[in-house]
Scaffold this motif. Sequence first.
Motif, PDB file in Angstrom:
ATOM      1  N   PRO A  30       0.821  -1.211   0.000  1.00 53.78           N
ATOM      2  CA  PRO A  30       0.000   0.000   0.000  1.00 53.78           C
ATOM      3  C   PRO A  30       0.856   1.263   0.000  1.00 53.78           C
ATOM      4  CG  PRO A  30       0.175  -0.874   2.221  1.00 53.78           C
ATOM      5  CD  PRO A  30       0.913  -1.829   1.330  1.00 53.78           C
ATOM      6  N   TYR A  35      -1.855   1.496  -4.763  1.00 51.04           N
ATOM      7  CA  TYR A  35      -1.007   0.347  -4.429  1.00 51.04           C
ATOM      8  C   TYR A  35       0.115   0.194  -5.450  1.00 51.04           C
ATOM      9  CZ  TYR A  35      -3.600  -1.407  -0.453  1.00 51.04           C
ATOM     10  OH  TYR A  35      -4.141  -1.546   0.801  1.00 51.04           O
ATOM     11  N   HIS A 123       3.092   6.325   3.884  1.00 53.14           N
ATOM     12  CA  HIS A 123       2.249   5.246   4.395  1.00 53.14           C
ATOM     13  C   HIS A 123       3.113   4.414   5.334  1.00 53.14           C
ATOM     14  CE1 HIS A 123      -0.295   1.754   4.697  1.00 53.14           C
ATOM     15  NE2 HIS A 123      -1.242   2.350   4.016  1.00 53.14           N
ATOM     16  N   THR A 150      -6.683   1.308  -5.529  1.00 52.54           N
ATOM     17  CA  THR A 150      -6.545   2.065  -4.283  1.00 52.54           C
ATOM     18  C   THR A 150      -6.892   1.195  -3.083  1.00 52.54           C
ATOM     19  OG1 THR A 150      -8.784   2.902  -4.615  1.00 52.54           O
ATOM     20  CG2 THR A 150      -6.994   4.306  -5.354  1.00 52.54           C
ATOM     21  N   GLU A 151      -7.061  -0.107  -3.344  1.00 52.26           N
ATOM     22  CA  GLU A 151      -7.328  -1.068  -2.272  1.00 52.26           C
ATOM     23  C   GLU A 151      -6.596  -2.367  -2.604  1.00 52.26           C
ATOM     24  OE1 GLU A 151     -11.827  -0.505  -0.861  1.00 52.26           O
ATOM     25  OE2 GLU A 151     -11.594  -0.486  -3.025  1.00 52.26           O
ATOM     26  N   ALA A 152      -6.469  -3.251  -1.608  1.00 54.61           N
ATOM     27  CA  ALA A 152      -5.760  -4.516  -1.828  1.00 54.61           C
ATOM     28  C   ALA A 152      -6.568  -5.481  -2.707  1.00 54.61           C
ATOM     29  CB  ALA A 152      -5.444  -5.172  -0.485  1.00 54.61           C
ATOM     30  N   ASP A 168      -1.909  -5.651   2.739  1.00 58.87           N
ATOM     31  CA  ASP A 168      -3.133  -4.844   2.800  1.00 58.87           C
ATOM     32  C   ASP A 168      -3.005  -3.762   3.867  1.00 58.87           C
ATOM     33  OD1 ASP A 168      -5.652  -3.780   2.946  1.00 58.87           O
ATOM     34  OD2 ASP A 168      -6.699  -5.702   3.071  1.00 58.87           O
ATOM     35  N   SER A 172      -6.184   3.597  -0.024  1.00 55.10           N
ATOM     36  CA  SER A 172      -5.200   4.674  -0.172  1.00 55.10           C
ATOM     37  C   SER A 172      -5.865   6.024   0.092  1.00 55.10           C
ATOM     38  CB  SER A 172      -4.617   4.662  -1.583  1.00 55.10           C
ATOM     39  OG  SER A 172      -3.935   3.458  -1.814  1.00 55.10           O
TER      40      SER A 172
END
Length: 350
Positions: A30, A35, A123, A150-152, A168, A172
């Motif tokens: 992330p 990602y 991050h 923008t996500e796992a 994960d 974001s």
Amino acid sequence: MKQQKTLPATAANVRRVARHLRAGGIAAFPTETVYGLGALFSDERAVCRVFEVKRRPSFDPLIVHVASLAQARALWKEVPPAAEKLMKKFWPGPLSIVLPKAGGVPDVVTSGLDTVAVRMPDHPAALALIRISGPLAAPSANYFGYTSPTEAAPVAEDFGKKVPFVLDGGPSRVGVESTVVKVEAGRVVLLRPGGVTVEEMERVLGSRVRTAAKTGKMESPGRLKSHYAPSAPLVLMEGPAALFVKKLRAWSLRRARRPRLALIVFSGNGFEACYDLFAVRAALSPKGDFYEAASLLFQVMRKIDKMKPDAILAEPFPEKGLGRAIADRLRKASGGKKGWRSFTHIFRER
Ligand code: TXA
Ligand code: MG
């Protein structure tokens, strides 16, 4: 490795993924923007694997991600004062700085260029990972030309076991990629608008940021005309909302079968009256906040794409502040399609 694992970014899992990277593997992680799909920057084989898995053409260079200023300095030949100012103010954060590279940066990372883009992501999981693994060359973790994740979950879905680990770290925060600038002869040149705005940089530098001239020479392939694209055709609307809406209603009434349309707008102002014409619709920020809109943009584009609309209509964003990055991504996702004629053209072809 037969299976893919999505691991919550705990300290133990960060260590596990760092070990995998140090052993020559690739992994998704992330960042505050989107990602990334990482490999040790110094491991040419692993970097090649990133290009291969992502189906990315070899002419499109990667950004190297660092966790300290010392790591960044070691990647560059020298750091001019303008770059120092930018790093001091915006790192960790969504700003990638392109400068002449030091000897140890392999050509595969930079696609043979004599410069390298470096950034320090904001991050905690990314920083913890890079502190252990060392600098990571990483593009966004999506197939080339497609919408950034923008996500796992979408990373895991897209790549399956080709990417053995997805760390994960939650959604974001920024949602659009980093701003890419080049520092050349003391001047800062914008190669790709992103999470840090031109206005913010100009305030810190006390001078203008130039936009890369459209020389035709590919300075930053993120500037290719079509990029970040969903599978359904996306058309940017033009002119006043009310007029577009009126045309759309008349057109829709004339048709025997209504196509499935999707709508992406900023606040929704002016479009409420036509919501019934759309099978899916998203107002990115009802309160009109660029930051909220940016954080949702790619997530919304992916969700809409899954519903397989015949076409997506999007409202153009104002070219100021963070709006510039959002406008850029929507323009690229449209591949240059804008206005009423482009829209009707989609349906004449069928
Ligand atoms: O926010 C981000 O930048 C994300 C996260 C993962 O850090 N990364 C990302 O990487 O968006 P990617 O590979 O999708 O986009 C990198 C952009 C490309 O447009 C590339 O052409 C440009 O940076 N770039 C990289 N190295 C460059 C260089 N040496 N000169 C000019 N442009 C460069
Ligand atoms: Mg990308």
